[in-house]
Enzyme design. Sequence first.
Site: not given
Length: 135
Positions: A43-44, A53, A55, A87
């Site tokens: 979700i940016e 992210c 995950e 990441c």
Amino acid sequence: MEMSELFAKAVEISEKSYSPYSKFPVGAALLMEDGSVITGVNIENRSFGLTNCAERTAVFKAVSEGYMTFKALAIATPASDYPVGPCGACRQVLTEFAPADTPVIFGPTLENSVKTTLGELYPYDSLHELASDKK
């Protein structure tokens, strides 16, 4: 549940990603000990540091629903040409709730994926020593 089935769920949920800036959708599917699957997407935000992210979305969602131990993880990055792993921040969060031998699969497709374990992704996890009194 087979890892291929879990990966298919990650691919499916990646379609719900909110990634208008990077155009890089990611889907994650966590297999719980009871056989249920919790999913998440990236979700940016236009302030990119506020992005979350897939995950971590899945982990936070699972914990908020009462799950504290994960059995397996699949991460789908359908817009990539090669397998893109989680990441560092996600690796750290995942190790809070899953042991080193937890199976992980990630990639753009099942055929072009990496099958590994959380311990291989995040070796020398010394922070587990700090939580030696955890459940």
